[in-house]
Design a protein around this motif. Structure first.
Motif, PDB file in Angstrom:
ATOM      1  N   UNK A  91       0.823  -1.199   0.000  1.00 24.52           N
ATOM      2  CA  UNK A  91       0.000   0.000   0.000  1.00 24.52           C
ATOM      3  C   UNK A  91       0.865   1.260   0.000  1.00 24.52           C
ATOM      4  N   UNK A  92       0.217   2.400  -0.018  1.00 26.33           N
ATOM      5  CA  UNK A  92       0.932   3.673  -0.110  1.00 26.33           C
ATOM      6  C   UNK A  92       1.777   3.947   1.128  1.00 26.33           C
ATOM      7  N   UNK A  93       1.365   3.434   2.277  1.00 29.20           N
ATOM      8  CA  UNK A  93       2.148   3.639   3.504  1.00 29.20           C
ATOM      9  C   UNK A  93       3.492   2.917   3.403  1.00 29.20           C
ATOM     10  N   UNK A  94       3.488   1.703   2.851  1.00 26.14           N
ATOM     11  CA  UNK A  94       4.737   0.971   2.648  1.00 26.14           C
ATOM     12  C   UNK A  94       5.643   1.703   1.662  1.00 26.14           C
ATOM     13  N   UNK A  95       5.033   2.300   0.641  1.00 28.03           N
ATOM     14  CA  UNK A  95       5.798   3.065  -0.343  1.00 28.03           C
ATOM     15  C   UNK A  95       6.462   4.261   0.335  1.00 28.03           C
ATOM     16  N   UNK A  96       5.713   4.979   1.124  1.00 25.01           N
ATOM     17  CA  UNK A  96       6.256   6.151   1.831  1.00 25.01           C
ATOM     18  C   UNK A  96       7.426   5.755   2.725  1.00 25.01           C
ATOM     19  N   UNK A  97       7.268   4.674   3.462  1.00 22.19           N
ATOM     20  CA  UNK A  97       8.335   4.229   4.369  1.00 22.19           C
ATOM     21  C   UNK A  97       9.614   3.912   3.599  1.00 22.19           C
ATOM     22  N   UNK A  98       9.463   3.227   2.449  1.00 23.68           N
ATOM     23  CA  UNK A  98      10.637   2.853   1.664  1.00 23.68           C
ATOM     24  C   UNK A  98      11.298   4.083   1.040  1.00 23.68           C
ATOM     25  N   UNK A  99      10.496   5.036   0.603  1.00 27.12           N
ATOM     26  CA  UNK A  99      11.054   6.269   0.020  1.00 27.12           C
ATOM     27  C   UNK A  99      11.843   7.031   1.086  1.00 27.12           C
ATOM     28  N   UNK A 100      11.309   7.091   2.299  1.00 26.35           N
ATOM     29  CA  UNK A 100      12.024   7.761   3.389  1.00 26.35           C
ATOM     30  C   UNK A 100      13.342   7.039   3.695  1.00 26.35           C
ATOM     31  N   UNK A 101      13.294   5.713   3.711  1.00 29.42           N
ATOM     32  CA  UNK A 101      14.519   4.931   3.934  1.00 29.42           C
ATOM     33  C   UNK A 101      15.534   5.213   2.822  1.00 29.42           C
ATOM     34  N   UNK A 102      15.047   5.326   1.596  1.00 27.95           N
ATOM     35  CA  UNK A 102      15.921   5.574   0.444  1.00 27.95           C
ATOM     36  C   UNK A 102      16.628   6.922   0.588  1.00 27.95           C
ATOM     37  N   UNK A 103      15.900   7.933   1.009  1.00 24.85           N
ATOM     38  CA  UNK A 103      16.497   9.260   1.187  1.00 24.85           C
ATOM     39  C   UNK A 103      17.472   9.270   2.358  1.00 24.85           C
ATOM     40  N   UNK A 104      17.245   8.400   3.321  1.00 24.86           N
ATOM     41  CA  UNK A 104      18.150   8.300   4.473  1.00 24.86           C
ATOM     42  C   UNK A 104      19.319   7.351   4.210  1.00 24.86           C
ATOM     43  N   UNK A 105      19.301   6.701   3.038  1.00 25.01           N
ATOM     44  CA  UNK A 105      20.374   5.771   2.693  1.00 25.01           C
ATOM     45  C   UNK A 105      20.337   4.484   3.479  1.00 25.01           C
ATOM     46  N   UNK A 106      19.141   4.061   3.929  1.00 27.52           N
ATOM     47  CA  UNK A 106      19.021   2.876   4.766  1.00 27.52           C
ATOM     48  C   UNK A 106      17.831   2.010   4.345  1.00 27.52           C
ATOM     49  N   UNK A 107      17.809   1.641   3.059  1.00 23.02           N
ATOM     50  CA  UNK A 107      16.723   0.783   2.579  1.00 23.02           C
ATOM     51  C   UNK A 107      16.840  -0.596   3.213  1.00 23.02           C
ATOM     52  N   UNK A 108      15.752  -1.066   3.796  1.00 24.65           N
ATOM     53  CA  UNK A 108      15.752  -2.377   4.456  1.00 24.65           C
ATOM     54  C   UNK A 108      15.520  -3.464   3.402  1.00 24.65           C
ATOM     55  N   UNK A 109      16.622  -3.981   2.913  1.00 27.40           N
ATOM     56  CA  UNK A 109      16.561  -4.928   1.805  1.00 27.40           C
ATOM     57  C   UNK A 109      15.892  -6.251   2.181  1.00 27.40           C
ATOM     58  N   UNK A 110      15.842  -6.561   3.468  1.00 35.33           N
ATOM     59  CA  UNK A 110      15.211  -7.827   3.859  1.00 35.33           C
ATOM     60  C   UNK A 110      13.711  -7.829   3.568  1.00 35.33           C
ATOM     61  N   UNK A 111      13.140  -6.649   3.347  1.00 35.01           N
ATOM     62  CA  UNK A 111      11.722  -6.563   3.016  1.00 35.01           C
ATOM     63  C   UNK A 111      11.474  -6.775   1.522  1.00 35.01           C
ATOM     64  N   UNK A 112      12.556  -6.732   0.736  1.00 32.01           N
ATOM     65  CA  UNK A 112      12.443  -6.889  -0.709  1.00 32.01           C
ATOM     66  C   UNK A 112      13.020  -8.228  -1.140  1.00 32.01           C
TER      67      UNK A 112
END
Length: 289
Positions: A91-112
């Protein structure tokens, strides 16, 4: 927090055709995602080159927010190591969380989920040009059988020919020169079109064309009535070439060889509701419009 470059792709776009490619802050990027016309793009296929918002960070990591089935989203993450990860039906909330992680340089790859790929997938995310020009040398080498027969034959014969008598040189040399004159003549004819340029994309109704590099005119696809493809009646000519005439409502037209863009490729530049009629004519022509 740094600004990252982001760009938009729509259902009607060609592969590599993107819009609004500028640097945006996290807040601006989230607003871009929220304001994207996801509902209007709902009929598009779920694909890595489909409707999306693509974001690049400064380390060449890429996050692409695309549509999935229903009202869900599909994420593509390409690391700077060219490793591809995906996550979908979110959903859009998951998208927002991942975009924020991306901007912070900390994408949680275990979710992908990491995808097994044999080649780099980076070209799917790259912006590709929609500019077309004529390359006479490339067309010459691609189209002429004589390049792989007459030219090598000439290179082999000339050294031996120079050792022979004047009568032998005239006997064999003149026909050889005449044979070589054919591709030279054709190349010079192709050279006259080397200054033509065309900028046309599928998603944009406006396109530009010019017969010289310093002259460019803007046209609109909605003003086109038909496209005439002219072929020579002699199918055995040494070059495979067609001439294309684009006719407008005011009876004016633009003309160019298919060395600039093929008629098949040109037809792909029109959405279904705008596609003009393509006609084929056969005439006795030799590199003339």
């Amino acid at each position: 927090m740094p600004n990252f470059t982001s760009k938009l792709q729509y259902q009607i776009c060609e592969d590599g055709e993107y819009y609004d490619e500028i640097e945006r802050s996290l807040e601006e990027t989230l607003a871009l995602i929220h304001n994207y016309p996801w509902y209007e793009q709902r009929t598009a296929e779920v694909d890595i080159t489909g409707p999306s918002v693509t974001i690049f960070d400064q380390r060449k990591n890429i996050l692409k927010v695309g549509k999935h089935y229903g009202d869900t989203f599909h994420l593509y993450y390409l690391s700077y190591k060219n490793e591809l990860f995906e996550r979908y039906s979110i959903n859009i909330d998951d998208v927002e969380d991942t975009v924020k992680e991306f901007f912070n340089g900390q994408v949680q790859l275990h979710k992908l989920k990491k995808q097994r790929t044999w080649f780099s997938q980076r070209h799917y995310f790259a912006t590709k040009g929609v500019n077309y020009t004529v390359n006479p040398l490339k067309a010459f080498l691609h189209n002429f059988w004589i390049c792989i027969t007459a030219i090598p034959l000439t290179i082999l014969i000339i050294p031996d020919l120079l050792k022979r008598s004047l009568d032998d040189i005239l006997l064999f040399g003149i026909p050889l020169l005449l044979i070589m004159a054919i591709p030279l003549y054709c190349f010079l004819k192709l050279l006259r079109y080397s200054s033509q340029h065309l900028h046309i994309s599928r998603a944009n109704n406006e396109f530009t064309f010019g017969n010289s590099r310093d002259v460019t005119t803007t046209y609109n696809k909605t003003d086109i009535t038909k496209v005439i493809v002219t072929k020579s009646m002699n199918e055995k000519e040494p070059i495979s070439i067609r001439f294309i005439e684009v006719v407008f409502k005011d009876k004016t037209s633009i003309q160019f060889p298919n060395l600039l863009i093929t008629d098949e490729k040109l037809a792909q530049k029109f959405p279904r509701y705008l596609k003009p009629e393509f006609e084929t004519e056969k005439k006795m022509i030799l590199f003339e419009i």
